[in-house]
Design a protein around this motif. Sequence first.
Motif, short mmCIF file in Angstrom:
data_model
loop_
_atom_site.label_atom_id
_atom_site.label_comp_id
_atom_site.label_asym_id
_atom_site.label_seq_id
_atom_site.Cartn_x
_atom_site.Cartn_y
_atom_site.Cartn_z
N THR A 182 -2.72 14.06 8.65
CA THR A 182 -2.33 13.70 10.01
C THR A 182 -3.44 12.86 10.66
O THR A 182 -4.58 12.85 10.19
N ALA A 183 -3.06 12.20 11.73
CA ALA A 183 -4.04 11.36 12.43
C ALA A 183 -5.19 12.20 12.97
O ALA A 183 -6.36 11.77 12.94
N ALA A 184 -4.87 13.42 13.45
CA ALA A 184 -5.92 14.28 13.99
C ALA A 184 -6.89 14.72 12.89
O ALA A 184 -8.11 14.69 13.07
N LEU A 185 -6.34 15.14 11.74
CA LEU A 185 -7.19 15.55 10.64
C LEU A 185 -8.02 14.38 10.12
O LEU A 185 -9.21 14.53 9.79
N LYS A 186 -7.39 13.22 10.04
CA LYS A 186 -8.10 12.04 9.55
C LYS A 186 -9.28 11.70 10.46
O LYS A 186 -10.39 11.41 9.98
N ARG A 187 -9.04 11.75 11.78
CA ARG A 187 -10.11 11.41 12.73
C ARG A 187 -11.27 12.40 12.64
O ARG A 187 -12.44 12.01 12.63
N VAL A 188 -10.97 13.68 12.55
CA VAL A 188 -12.01 14.70 12.52
C VAL A 188 -12.77 14.67 11.20
O VAL A 188 -14.02 14.69 11.16
N ASN A 189 -12.04 14.62 10.08
CA ASN A 189 -12.69 14.72 8.76
C ASN A 189 -13.44 13.45 8.39
O ASN A 189 -14.51 13.51 7.76
N GLU A 190 -12.91 12.28 8.74
CA GLU A 190 -13.61 11.03 8.41
C GLU A 190 -14.92 10.92 9.16
O GLU A 190 -15.84 10.22 8.71
N ALA A 191 -15.04 11.62 10.32
CA ALA A 191 -16.28 11.57 11.09
C ALA A 191 -17.43 12.23 10.34
O ALA A 191 -18.60 11.97 10.65
N THR A 192 -17.12 13.07 9.33
CA THR A 192 -18.18 13.76 8.57
C THR A 192 -18.61 12.96 7.33
O THR A 192 -19.56 13.35 6.66
N TRP A 193 -17.86 11.89 7.01
CA TRP A 193 -18.18 11.06 5.84
C TRP A 193 -18.69 9.70 6.29
O TRP A 193 -18.73 9.38 7.47
N SER A 194 -19.07 8.86 5.32
CA SER A 194 -19.57 7.51 5.61
C SER A 194 -18.73 6.50 4.85
O SER A 194 -18.30 6.74 3.72
N LYS A 195 -18.52 5.32 5.48
CA LYS A 195 -17.70 4.27 4.88
C LYS A 195 -18.50 2.98 4.80
O LYS A 195 -19.29 2.66 5.69
N CYS A 196 -18.29 2.25 3.74
CA CYS A 196 -18.95 0.96 3.60
C CYS A 196 -18.47 0.02 4.68
O CYS A 196 -17.27 -0.05 4.97
N GLN A 197 -19.41 -0.71 5.29
CA GLN A 197 -19.08 -1.62 6.37
C GLN A 197 -18.64 -2.99 5.89
O GLN A 197 -18.31 -3.86 6.69
N GLY A 198 -18.60 -3.19 4.56
CA GLY A 198 -18.17 -4.47 4.01
C GLY A 198 -16.70 -4.73 4.27
O GLY A 198 -15.89 -3.80 4.32
N LYS A 199 -16.35 -6.02 4.46
CA LYS A 199 -14.97 -6.38 4.76
C LYS A 199 -14.06 -6.01 3.59
O LYS A 199 -14.34 -6.33 2.43
N ASN A 200 -12.95 -5.32 3.91
CA ASN A 200 -11.95 -4.90 2.93
C ASN A 200 -12.48 -3.92 1.89
O ASN A 200 -11.81 -3.65 0.90
N CYS A 201 -13.68 -3.38 2.12
CA CYS A 201 -14.23 -2.41 1.17
C CYS A 201 -13.72 -1.02 1.52
O CYS A 201 -13.73 -0.61 2.69
N ARG A 202 -13.24 -0.28 0.54
CA ARG A 202 -12.64 1.04 0.76
C ARG A 202 -13.52 2.17 0.22
O ARG A 202 -13.03 3.24 -0.09
N VAL A 203 -14.80 1.91 0.09
CA VAL A 203 -15.71 2.92 -0.44
C VAL A 203 -16.03 3.94 0.65
O VAL A 203 -16.49 3.61 1.74
#
Length: 343
Positions: A307-328
Amino acid sequence: PAISACQDATIESDIASSRLSEPLDTVTDLAEGGTFDAVPEIRERCKWTTLIRDGAYGQINAGPELDRWNVDQGRHMMMAKWSAGCSMSEATNDLGYMHSILHKLFASQDFQYGAKPDPPGQLYLNLKAYLRKHLEGSSFQTFWKCISSMEGFMNKAFTSMNVQSALRKAGFEGSVINKRIILAHNREFGHLRPVEADNLLRFCPIHESIFDDVFAGEEDIDTLNNIGQGKPLNAMVTNRQKFMMDNHVHWKAELASRKAAELAAAVEKEQQRLQKEQNQAIADSLKETKSRQCTFMGCPNTIDVTTAALKRVNEATWSKCQGKNCRVWVCSEHGEALSLHEK
């Protein structure tokens, strides 16, 4: 509580005054908590008391509590809200000199700096103890200073001559009601021709039953829109009314009906909120679980993004690559791997 105490003081003073010929112990017993029923003639004489206030919030808000207290005591009091705008032309206290004299007395040097002894009698001892118990220290000092001075001030302001003069200005001449003076306060009455005014005066006073006959079957007589506010009169709060009996059985029933409607609306709104949450929970449980796995090689960690709520909360604990179109995405345990990846 202060209002109750003051009204008790007034009533009990009447009781004591009517029984001065009786033994002192009897009067003292009444002042110390005897029942109002102990003197039937006083109860009958004070059976229908009328309290009229203007739109001041303090006066209006005290009304329902005072009415409940009177009902509990078996006393009757008609309570009306009067228009402050017509007070100077219709209310005897404003038409006479009484209030003006009281204002001057309370503003005098004698009141501000002089010390008045406590009024005599057990009644005032009880009242003083009661007020001291229920009021803040500064409020008690203010109230008690006024009470100690009030009897002398009232005797000076409300003389027989002053009261009779005010009554005449309001249209009360002894046992005669001067209808012309009373209606003259209405600006429209002043525009009538003498013949029209005399015809109108012949029909005064008009009993309410006549209105019932004339307007039988009519609707919205008391619910016409107010010109200034744009609301139906019955929908306006008490202090916005021009005149009303605010403890009349019909108005009390109207207020009770409104409170019941407000409560029902609040309950329905809460039920709708709970139902919405329940439906959302069911819908979420039926959704196919979506998860995101850490990109670091061999890491089994995942987060729920169903869900959008779970995605927002859980993704805040991880890190994402800032590169364009990068899904790491990497978990909190492998943040250093993301730094190497971005280099």
